[in-house]
Scaffold this active site. Structure first.
Site, PDB file in Angstrom:
ATOM      1  N   GLY A 146     -47.574   0.054  19.030  1.00 24.18           N
ATOM      2  CA  GLY A 146     -46.582   0.338  18.004  1.00 24.18           C
ATOM      3  C   GLY A 146     -45.292   0.855  18.626  1.00 24.18           C
ATOM      4  CB  CYS A 147     -41.813   0.818  17.384  1.00 27.95           C
ATOM      5  SG  CYS A 147     -42.086   1.295  15.665  1.00 27.95           S
TER       6      CYS A 147
END
Lengths: 337, 337, 337, 337
Positions: A146-147
């Protein structure tokens, strides 16, 4: 070498297409889109300079023509497709959350859906090349992080791996641009609701928290719990994660910076800033870089690590291509100018 | 009743003029501006619908016609002017930092200038009406608080006054719009440098930190040290302060919300949100309100308090008018819609 | 092949450095900066991933190591430097206005400075490759066009060259992002003055008007006067020019689109949109493309042509590299992905 | 005096509620909302400081308690509700398009729906107080103008009424903030699609064109056709309309400004700027003012008139309250500070 993108018309998929169009060593095979099948992707994203047409998902065709497939589908939709591609012997990079969480019951709790491919979870390498480069090179299935986790793990890894901070009391205050929420219409991305505003969200629990805790705990070889509060910022791209931790003992600034330099010396996309310098989002957007600034206050054993990246590039599609490069035996930087 | 504004053409001064033009109980006497003396203020701020002309500073005239004077000059320039007005028996509200810090050597360290009016420091009430209403009503000199301190003190006061949190380990991650940096040209407010970006600043020490520590310590009746990291957000107005603290003991959520309700029940400008709700900047800009959301995680004794306000209104000029209302015996809300 | 950039730390110069760093056929020799000589350009523009250090201007060294030099200095400062490089036999691309206007008295009126290199004016090719490709290929000195003129000339060229519109009554309403105004501090680029606003400027005369009239007149083989009103938009990059003209006679839509297709069929960076489609700035920023949409209302003989480009790329530095490619015998698209 | 708002939770309705809450002479009776009936409006718009709860539409109750009703429903939905209120003898201000176009077949063509209240059309006054103040004072039904028409008619009225410009060739290039598109979710207001962009829309025909042509023709006492191209700007509020016309004959600048001064001398919300000055959106937002700048180029008989206003205030809800003031015999400016 041909690669394909399943789910090419979300923001992440389109960014992937953009990067791959400029990649010198691979060609795009199929790109698929449920909503825009039969349309040129440049009709949906006119910034893409290509005549490629979006297909329906046809796994046979995709498998026969592709050496590697990116899957950029929503979580829970992704896992079945990934499993089918994997079973056909394809290398797969999954940009959803479906193979990031190694414990399926944690996944099922946070994503509120059953995990139907549990046996495949242990095959998946966590696609953070700065930490897991060797596994990624050998993997057939990579779970692209994920970011927020990318920004936080890169910020804290040198501290946890070297046991410099307390396991308790880690706080992450993160700020993200709106593209992180995707292209789906929602009041939370409706222009007049967001512009000239800023707000915290998911204060009482964000899905990226278990992913971060899993990875940070592995590094610390102890259970790490964090407090994580994300905020939505009226910009298109970019994340700043401001991480607060407590040093186990006073440490010379120079030594701390030394640990970071050691950790990232051969990481071409991580830039550790000089003492007194801190990152700006404008310096990382449209690039695959993560820039990290560090402040130390020994009087209170406080350390603040601030990392920045582009959520669509190093936080998603650029990182996916970095992973692809490793999986295909290419130089890590290829096509990521 | 006539009031005057010294320093009317900075962002704070102009906001003050705007509010006072709509105030039903006072009239504007003089407004002064060094840079624009002789010009109509509506030539500088065309959003102001008035024919008022900016004057040079003439303290005799200002004193003779005004019952109260707002001083919106830069710090260190302000103190002399304030002293002269005070000695002429005028009520004064100072929007600079010059009378906020009670210990002059702390002031001198952080503001890097000598304090020439030390004796006057003890006359100054700290102009946060929700905490010091009684002093303000009786004061002749009010030091209007900084924007960040207002947001942080209102967020933490109920916790510290009721001894609910540890004095150690308080972290404040704040986000502010660009008007907070004023109208002076600087690369840090140059449009292409700020737009589509976000960055932390003053990470290793911001001038508002000693002001916050002074006030929080008074409430706690113990020395409080905080970690404070502000960030610049590409919006015109507004602050979100995300405050992290450690509960001394597990506490029922309802009890915590009860403490907040008790503290602010008769504070017309402070709104404590319901459990699960958190503030958005868009909901407070152009108003004098401070909205506060609270999250409690008893499993880790973590409490998160998030407050929001408009830095030019409740963080500066609206609060100054609220103080004026108290000093003149008016209803606190007058003219603050 | 080495090329150099004189004036590398303005927005245009930095964009040029960014593009050239990714160019596969040329290497950067010197980059110069008056304000930042001795500093790494990545300290000024951290988005640039390079260790290049800014030099003082040393024309001997630059000439000896460079096959071609870009001059990105302010107008009137540029002309002397260009002349010296030209006299040393270097190929030069000048990004200032100094060699765009062929009539020096027109230049002197609008730029309020003497032109000291009048004899060199006739050597300069006007660097719009879609129109003057052949001259540019052979030229030693190219005057890179202004951002507004590029957008307007590309929009109107097919109409004027084919004598489809009246010479009278052409109106151009243009909208530009703030980077067009450069990095110099000014109240007109001060964040809170620009954000959430929009305003016309130079309504009674903008310096790009004579440049546009010169080029449009050449195409029409008649004197063309235009009405041109630019507006400042709170975005970083991009221009939309909405051009209104009167058709000499009713014309089938398909024929008009045909003229555009003919004009730009082999122009890789100009995209003529389908009937009913009009450009968005988001589709051209960070690219060298110009997208053009056309509306025809035969009932009133009205034609509206709307063009869009990135003022820093096709409107400045990308176009300069496109010109360089032609001058060096490279494919026009090289390095302009 | 009580007034009610039907359709209170669109952007226009909420702005109306905000203005009416601060109005000294009227009280809010009912506010209705289909989507949020039973909820406090401050839950939907937390910037509204009120405990008012949204009702279902109950025309009996609304009629019995209200002297005047604002209807802020979508076009075609509005007309039936307006008719019912009118037949009960209520004064009505309709903010939809339903009663703006006097010719029902023109309405039906542009709004693609049948007009069911044709007989009522002739009762409706067009609610532009600067032009139709006398009719509005006596009217029971006022059709509140569109935002673009308000900006354009105020810009051109003095020229057409005094027959100073040609009827042919009027061009209006308009730029609007995103709130004009309403609160309904659409890709055209999805943050990442709009931010850092700008684009024309409805180039081949916008619904406000017939409304403008109707009103401009009345003023000119001749049929006026215009070319109108609106553009969407990434800001929340505000319109700039840049209007281009051809003077019938050369005219002294001072005379032209004189005509404007004469037209708007007693119009408290219209500000004609001095020669050389042009409006910025920031100077009108959150106010009911329309600011107008004028440029004249006699050499080409060209006149450019640029007007600005806040689309939610003077372009909608502020103007509606201005109309209400006239209809109730109050001072035009009441509550519109």
């Amino acid at each position: 070498m041909k690669v394909s993108v399943i789910g090419a018309t979300g923001y992440t998929g389109a960014e992937l297409v953009k990067i791959l169009l400029g990649h010198p060593e691979v060609k795009l095979g199929s790109i698929t889109s449920k909503s825009f099948a039969g349309k040129k992707i440049s009709d949906v994203y006119p910034n893409l300079d290509t005549d490629l047409v979006c297909d329906e998902i046809d796994l046979d065709r995709i498998s026969s023509e592709s050496i590697l497939v990116f899957v950029a589908l929503p979580h829970s939709v992704s896992m079945e497709v990934v499993a089918k591609l994997y079973s056909r012997g394809k290398k797969v990079i999954d940009l959803s959350a479906d193979f990031r969480i190694t414990n399926p019951s944690v996944y099922e709790k946070w994503y509120e859906t059953a995990h139907t491919q549990k046996e495949l979870l242990k095959e998946a390498a966590y696609g953070l090349p700065e930490i897991y480069g060797d596994e990624i090179r050998k993997a057939s299935l990579v779970a692209n992080p994920g970011c927020y986790p990318t920004s936080v793990i890169l910020a804290l890894a040198p501290l946890l791996e070297n046991e410099l901070i307390e396991e308790e009391g880690i706080i992450i205050d993160a700020k993200s641009g709106v593209s992180g929420a995707g292209r789906k219409l929602t009041l939370n991305a409706h222009y007049p609701e967001i512009n000239e505003s800023l707000h915290p969200y998911a204060v009482e629990g964000h899905r990226h928290t278990p992913e971060m805790e899993q990875e940070l705990s592995k590094m610390a070889r102890k259970k790490i719990n964090i407090t994580f509060v994300p905020h939505l910022v009226p910009i298109n791209r970019g994340i700043i994660s401001t991480c607060y931790a407590t040093l186990k003992a006073s440490l010379k600034k120079a030594d701390i910076f030394g640990f970071y330099k050691d950790s990232y010396d051969d990481a071409p996309f991580v830039q550790v800033l000089s003492p007194g310098e801190f990152p700006h989002i404008k310096d990382v957007i449209y690039s695959n870089r993560c820039r990290i600034g560090i402040a130390v206050d020994n009087s209170r054993r406080r350390i603040i690590v601030i990392s920045s990246l582009d959520n669509l590039v190093k936080g998603a599609s650029g990182q996916a291509v970095q992973n692809m490069n490793l999986m295909l035996g290419l130089d890590e930087k290829t096509g990521l100018g």
